[in-house]
Design an enzyme around this catalytic site. Structure first.
Site, PDB file in Angstrom:
ATOM      1  N   GLY A  74       0.777  -2.730  -5.991  1.00  0.00           N
ATOM      2  CA  GLY A  74      -0.791  -3.006  -6.168  1.00  0.00           C
ATOM      3  C   GLY A  74      -1.171  -4.207  -7.142  1.00  0.00           C
ATOM      4  N   SER A  75      -2.255  -4.741  -6.995  1.00  0.00           N
ATOM      5  CA  SER A  75      -2.768  -5.802  -7.605  1.00  0.00           C
ATOM      6  C   SER A  75      -3.649  -5.216  -8.753  1.00  0.00           C
ATOM      7  CB  SER A  75      -3.747  -6.611  -6.996  1.00  0.00           C
ATOM      8  OG  SER A  75      -2.950  -7.524  -5.897  1.00  0.00           O
ATOM      9  N   GLY A  76      -4.114  -5.900  -9.767  1.00  0.00           N
ATOM     10  CA  GLY A  76      -4.709  -5.709 -10.900  1.00  0.00           C
ATOM     11  C   GLY A  76      -3.849  -5.254 -12.077  1.00  0.00           C
ATOM     12  N   HIS A  77      -2.549  -5.578 -11.986  1.00  0.00           N
ATOM     13  CA  HIS A  77      -1.383  -5.588 -13.014  1.00  0.00           C
ATOM     14  C   HIS A  77      -1.131  -7.134 -13.804  1.00  0.00           C
ATOM     15  CE1 HIS A  77      -1.467  -1.552 -11.900  1.00  0.00           C
ATOM     16  NE2 HIS A  77      -0.680  -1.865 -10.917  1.00  0.00           N
TER      17      HIS A  77
ATOM     18  N   LYS B 188       8.443   0.285  -8.712  1.00  0.00           N
ATOM     19  CA  LYS B 188       7.867   1.408  -9.589  1.00  0.00           C
ATOM     20  C   LYS B 188       7.756   2.673  -8.947  1.00  0.00           C
ATOM     21  CE  LYS B 188       4.239  -1.238 -10.634  1.00  0.00           C
ATOM     22  NZ  LYS B 188       4.367  -2.177  -9.478  1.00  0.00           N
TER      23      LYS B 188
ATOM     24  N   ASP C 275       4.293   3.365  -3.594  1.00  0.00           N
ATOM     25  CA  ASP C 275       5.135   2.280  -3.698  1.00  0.00           C
ATOM     26  C   ASP C 275       6.560   2.744  -3.131  1.00  0.00           C
ATOM     27  OD1 ASP C 275       3.180   1.974  -5.875  1.00  0.00           O
ATOM     28  OD2 ASP C 275       4.252  -0.117  -6.061  1.00  0.00           O
TER      29      ASP C 275
ATOM     30  N   HIS D 169      -2.872   2.615 -13.687  1.00  0.00           N
ATOM     31  CA  HIS D 169      -3.959   2.346 -12.622  1.00  0.00           C
ATOM     32  C   HIS D 169      -5.086   3.049 -12.971  1.00  0.00           C
ATOM     33  CE1 HIS D 169       0.329   2.297 -10.723  1.00  0.00           C
ATOM     34  NE2 HIS D 169      -0.360   1.226  -9.673  1.00  0.00           N
TER      35      HIS D 169
END
Ligand SMILES: Nc1ncnc2c1ncn2[C@@H]1O[C@H](COP(=O)(O)OP(=O)(O)O)[C@@H](O)[C@H]1O
Ligand SMILES: Nc1ncnc2c1ncn2[C@@H]1O[C@H](COP(=O)(O)OP(=O)(O)O)[C@@H](O)[C@H]1O
Ligand SMILES: [Mg+2]
Ligand SMILES: [Mg+2]
Ligand SMILES: [Mg+2]
Ligand SMILES: [Mg+2]
Lengths: 211, 332, 332, 211
Positions: free
Chosen positions: C53-56, C104, C109, C219
């Site tokens: 996911g994005s945001g990391h 991960k 995922d 998250h």
């Protein structure tokens, strides 16, 4: 009631200023939050705390040595704008006082004028730039006027303190032209200058020391 | 106030301990609060000393190392360091070729560095030159202000001038390139939130959910004006337009930095850079090099700033030269 | 919600536009949302595909480049990418030596990468090996959970395994070193604040001024338990102790990462690292390499995590090998 | 009242599920905020929005093609845990339905069972793990029971919808053992599982389509 400003007065002045900076730390920072960077209280409390420490370690017996110690300690512990400005103020006060243990009214006035001139030399402030100078200048005018009218030192210092407080309040409607408040342009209007507020504490402490 | 600290009074001392533990390539003088290269420069090269209040990390401590600074003086949070610190650093890093002081244009920084230069020259005979950055177009440079603030261009300058010093240029030449960079950079910043100075314990200003500050500096001070919260595209325009109105960036290659204020995540910074790049392209600015990330910050403030530097072949080749610091690293 | 975005729906697309504009060394497939090296690897070398996911950020897109990843698949914010994306990336980067998927350990995922590996093998015959990171000691690895989350060690793994692939090791050898790193890393994280997912528009959880979450993932999910807000020294102990209790880190060199969650400024991260380093030293852990900064983040969450990797000479030399990505860069 | 599940029903089911995901987006995300990562609403709305787009571009005439399109679109547009799970569900439903344009009750039941088995194959969920399976399984049980009692498809689907909703509510006291809610340990207790909530929407849409 005193006709001379002694080294005991000087000590009590510095001590009183240190207490006020500590007590008014949050207030000074609050003022600096509105038009500056929220550190003036921390700066002055840290600096005057260091001054107290320095003076307790070493007890200068002459005014020049005492004020030099105050000035040097402020220069080396405060930083920011107020460090060099208050530092230079006390360094110049000391240089003009000389290696004496007391001053008469004229001598005290001359020393304080030299201190304020130091601030102006460093910071180039003019009247109504909304800086500490706007509390300093009227304080000295009031001190001189009181002395000229034959007032004793206590009366003169208390007039100076009142004028400094009035000068502080008079910075509120001004638009800043020096220091970081100037970046705000018109948004600096409507707030008291934090340095003018600490200067009012400085003269309030002087008045108490001489009362 | 929620911060990863032990107490407001010990923030700086504790952070210096952490920097020293984290980075074997620097050494910290904890008394004077100066960060030095662990391996000093060789004799005969000009040394660079910078410094300022803390709270802008990685600036300046993270830029100490090969190709950038020789020493960084750390003041208390948002409070310029004192002349003693700067003087100690100046004496320590001088390799006989003189020292350049890199100063951001703030009354406090300027006065403290001035006193330090006077002291260094008088006491130890170190030759000191000074460059003052003043790139913030939010502030009019006039008789009625303390001049423009020094902000983002300071990062680019420390990199470029660091490379020039590493090459062995003399103090006059190093100062000349520093002045050139300082003269040709412009920045503009904005905040979505205030930051919280640890010693103050609460946000410096309140900013409602639907408002933002435009024209901020790097000290959590309010900006020039408050505007309704807008889209990234709109914000980009509010930052880029005043920069382009202030200087002509066409015709030369530009180095552009999209800088985060500390509390905005990288995904937003990249997003903002996309908008900025589109505007610059439309305006005919040809971007040769880019930096996106947190480089000159305001503690935990959310927001960003844009810096555009008009470069030339010399500046680009100094930019590309090797650098090895915690904050910027390439080429070795 | 205050963010530098155009709209919650376009965050990812706009950020990818910005990444492509900012970094000439990567190329973005905007349809599949994959970030590739602009200059692909030579034939015969194993390729690395990661994603999530994005945001990391900078994970994973900021780690695409020489010495690390060949491709990063970007999912929506906090949502793993889809098998299509991973399959496209796998086909694109294969140089005939096979592809390692770095995953991960999250249900989403794992399932999406599983489907992608099935598709890639079936449709294009690309040999795929998979490593799953699961280093978060906040979660017990038991039949009654989805296993430990994959967090900080993923960053270290992408660097170390990237170097092994760059050396020309074959897929089995690359997978072996990946498994060794995954097996020997442990992490623990904490949050001072929640983050705000753009599509949700408000903080994922409420955290009072005097409380913190211990044992968070990446998250924005609440942690294992809520604790009174504590000093940096105390927080460091709450992070380091469970890590040291879970594995023996004495006797070998360790690589330690003090990672910011996105909203905590660098000065606090350095400060925290100082506390962590002191605890590790007291426990007899010998720290050989250190990373302090924002490497695997949770949008704008304030907080940090600690990762400790038990290394050896091989791992250290792979760690020191040249890397050239937006997020990590040294040696060239 | 219908004895067969036609392709028109199937379309209306998918469409109704898409509408519900869109309307309940904030609710599903709210549930996922408490014990997950605050994206389940966005995921389902994005995925079912994409399904609508795919089906309007291409109108499959057989159930297998229709459900395969739904499943593939979900797999390739959702991501996360729900993408492969709902995707596999519809892919398996389609495979079991076959290239027909209608199913009887037994056929529909067999297809749905295959779908749920797909979810279990992928995610290994068991009863009371606090996942979408805890709404799926009772829904199919209720459907089968209603059909066995001779109920028509409308009655069976409406029983399934009620059971799915009850299954959703029954996840509240459970401690999660699958998916990201499991990381919370005991803190997952006291919250409804977001996937179980979207599954309740799925069966509610089926009931409406067949009513
Ligand atoms: N050029 C100047 N001349 C005189 N006083 C100044 C000048 N610039 C700033 N000041 C004073 O310094 C005060 C701010 O001090 P402080 O907050 O401690 O430093 P800084 O502005 O560096 O944060 C101002 O309120 C103002 O009174
Ligand atoms: N192993 C599993 N088996 C069945 N359902 C699961 C499993 N893991 C998670 N889920 C379901 O997925 C839902 C979460 O979906 P979503 O939020 O879209 O994905 P993510 O958890 O990746 O963010 C959970 O509420 C749960 O119902
Ligand atoms: Mg200030
Ligand atoms: Mg300051
Ligand atoms: Mg998710
Ligand atoms: Mg979720």
């Amino acid at each position: 009631m005193s006709e001379t400003f002694t080294i005991a007065h000087a000590r009590s002045w510095i001590d009183g200023f240190a207490s006020r900076c500590d007590e008014q730390k949050a207030y000074l920072t609050e003022l600096d939050s509105a038009i500056g960077d929220a550190d003036h209280g921390a700066n002055m409390a840290r600096g005057m705390g260091a001054v107290r420490g320095a003076l307790s370690a070493d007890e200068p017996q002459a005014l020049d040595a005492l004020f030099k110690a105050v000035g040097m300690t402020l220069v080396s512990s405060v930083g920011g704008a107020s460090g060099p400005l208050y530092g230079t103020f006390f360094l110049r006060v000391g240089m003009t006082s000389g290696a004496v243990d007391s001053l008469d009214g004229a001598g005290l006035s001359a020393s304080l004028h030299a201190g304020v001139k130091g601030i102006v030399d460093r910071g180039k402030a003019e009247a109504e730039d909304k800086t500490m100078f706007d509390a300093m200048a009227p304080a000295l005018d009031a001190l001189d006027a009181s002395l000229a009218e034959g007032g004793d030192l206590a009366a003169a210092a208390s007039a100076a303190a009142e004028a400094a407080a009035a000068g502080r309040d008079a910075t509120e409607p001004l638009q800043a032209r020096k220091g970081r408040a100037s970046y705000l342009g018109e948004r600096s209007i409507g707030h008291i200058d934090p340095g003018a507020a600490s200067t009012a504490l400085l003269f309030d402490a002087l008045a108490e020391a001489l009362s | 106030m929620k911060k990863l600290i032990n107490s407001p009074e010990t923030v700086l001392a504790d952070a210096l301990t952490g920097i020293e533990a984290a980075d074997p390539s620097v050494r910290v003088d904890h008394v004077n609060r100066v960060i030095y290269r662990a391996a000093p420069k060789v004799d005969g090269k000009v040394a660079l000393v910078s410094g300022g209040g803390s709270g802008h990390e990685p600036l300046h401590g993270g830029f100490v190392g090969y190709g950038m600074l020789d020493a960084a003086c750390a003041g208390e949070v948002f409070t310029s360091p004192t002349p003693d610190q700067m003087q100690a650093a100046t004496k320590e890093v001088d390799r006989g070729a003189g020292v350049l002081h890199i100063v951001k244009n703030y009354t406090g920084d300027v006065m403290n560095f001035e006193m330090a230069a006077e002291l260094a020259a008088a006491e130890s005979g170190v030759e000191v030159a000074t460059v003052v950055t003043a790139d913030d177009v939010a502030v009019q440079d006039s008789l009625y202000t303390a001049g423009r603030r020094g902000v983002g261009v300071t990062v680019l300058l420390e990199k470029i001038v660091g490379a020039a010093a590493e090459e062995g240029r003399d103090l006059a030449a190093v100062k000349a390139i520093a002045d050139k960079v300082a003269a040709n950079g412009r920045s503009m910043g904005m905040a979505l939130t205030s930051c919280t100075v640890p010693a103050a314990g609460k946000p410096t200003f309140d900013l409602p959910e639907d408002q933002m500050e435009i024209g901020i500096g790097i000290h959590g001070e309010p900006g020039r004006h408050r505007e309704p919260l807008a889209s990234a595209k709109d914000i980009a325009a509010q930052l880029v337009e005043p920069i382009l109105a202030d200087a002509d960036f066409t015709g030369d290659p530009a180095i552009v930095m999209l800088n985060g204020m500390g509390g905005s995540p990288l995904i937003e910074l990249y997003l903002m850079y996309g908008e900025v790049a589109a505007l610059l392209e439309k305006a005919g600015v040809s971007v040769a090099r880019t930096l996106v990330g947190n480089y000159i910050t305001s503690l935990d403030m959310a927001g960003c700033s844009v810096t555009v530097l008009k470069a030339d072949d010399e500046i680009l080749s100094l930019w590309d030269a090797p650098v090895e610091t915690a904050g910027l690293r390439w080429g070795r």
